[in-house]
Design an enzyme around this catalytic site. Structure first.
Site, PDB file in Angstrom:
ATOM      1  CB  SER A 250      53.596  30.128  36.191  1.00 59.63           C
ATOM      2  OG  SER A 250      54.279  28.970  35.787  1.00 59.63           O
TER       3      SER A 250
ATOM      4  CG  HIS B 107      52.625  29.140  31.018  1.00 64.36           C
ATOM      5  ND1 HIS B 107      51.809  28.516  31.947  1.00 64.36           N
ATOM      6  CD2 HIS B 107      53.742  29.528  31.702  1.00 64.36           C
ATOM      7  CE1 HIS B 107      52.398  28.524  33.133  1.00 64.36           C
ATOM      8  NE2 HIS B 107      53.573  29.129  33.007  1.00 64.36           N
TER       9      HIS B 107
END
Length: 259
Positions: free
Chosen positions: A90, A240
């Site tokens: 990320s 995620h």
């Protein structure tokens, strides 16, 4: 302090073999990666880093991808690490992309977890609200903290991730490890696009979770324009946080790509 130059980063080192650097995401720290890095340390020399304003690394008012990339490049230079593999999740993945943009010569190959170089809309306001809402002087236990932020973050797994940022001193007083003020004030910097000026001839693997919206087919087409050697892989059933959802599958991908 308004720090515009590189800062020394807190880190942990384990294992022997080719050097692998792991960079966490927003509100993360190297602690989130310890079980993962322990397994990887059987084949690699693994360095897990706390990025600026996270974990035990220094707090600064300044916060941007160029600065975070500069921090990591200085870390590589200071530790005489000349040929490295990079794994970034990320926000940490965008730091790796900024390092590629800056043409960091130390990078051999890289894996980017569930992020694209593009700009993203705001998506963490409830997290900031939850963390700012917690009166640390009145909070005596983690259970109390959990119950308080539940008003803002109903998802148990997300709360547990955020509460890993809550630490205590010897007197039993709680404090947030990240520099919340700097992260909030510079949140637009975290969402910014990494603007490649020309194609980068490096091997990069983008890994997305099948349940995550962060990386899509259009992103892949855009990425190929600037990273022509990029490859893409999807981990079925992962969101995620791929390393938390499907650690064994991700370990296999990492071992194969960096073999």
């Amino acid at each position: 302090m308004k720090e515009q130059s590189a800062i020394p980063l807190h880190f942990k080192k384990a294992g022997n073999g080719p050097v692998l650097i792991i960079l966490h995401g927003l509100f993360g720290s190297l602690d989130n990666w310890q079980s993962f890095s322990k397994t990887l340390s059987e084949k690699f020399t693994v360095y897990t880093l706390d990025l600026r304003n996270h974990g035990k690394s220094p707090h600064t008012d300044s916060f941007s991808y160029p600065l975070m990339a500069l921090d990591v490049i200085q870390f590589l230079e200071g530790n005489q690490l000349n040929r490295v593999y990079l794994l970034g999740h990320s926000m940490g993945g965008k730091v790796v992309l900024e390092m590629l943009h800056q043409a960091a010569p130390q990078i051999e190959k890289a894996i980017i977890l569930d992020i694209a170089p593009k700009s993203y809309p705001r998506g963490h306001d409830s997290v900031f609200d939850a963390m700012f809402s917690l009166n640390l002087e009145l909070t005596k236990t983690r259970i109390e903290a959990d119950l308080k932020i539940m008003e803002y973050i109903p998802e148990f797994a997300v709360r547990q991730f955020i509460l890993k940022n809550l630490d205590g001193d010897k007197e039993g007083n709680f404090f947030w490890k990240p520099n919340l003020k700097a992260l909030y004030e510079n949140y637009s910097e975290i969402n910014k696009e990494i603007n490649f000026k020309h194609p980068i001839q490096k091997d990069v693997l983008f890994v997305k979770g099948s349940l995550s919206p962060y990386l899509n087919t259009q992103d892949e087409r855009t990425i190929i324009e600037f990273l022509p050697h990029a490859q893409f892989k999807e981990v079925e059933g992962a969101g995620h946080w791929i390393h938390a959802d499907k650690p064994l599958e991700l370990l296999e991908i990492v071992n194969l790509y960096f073999a």
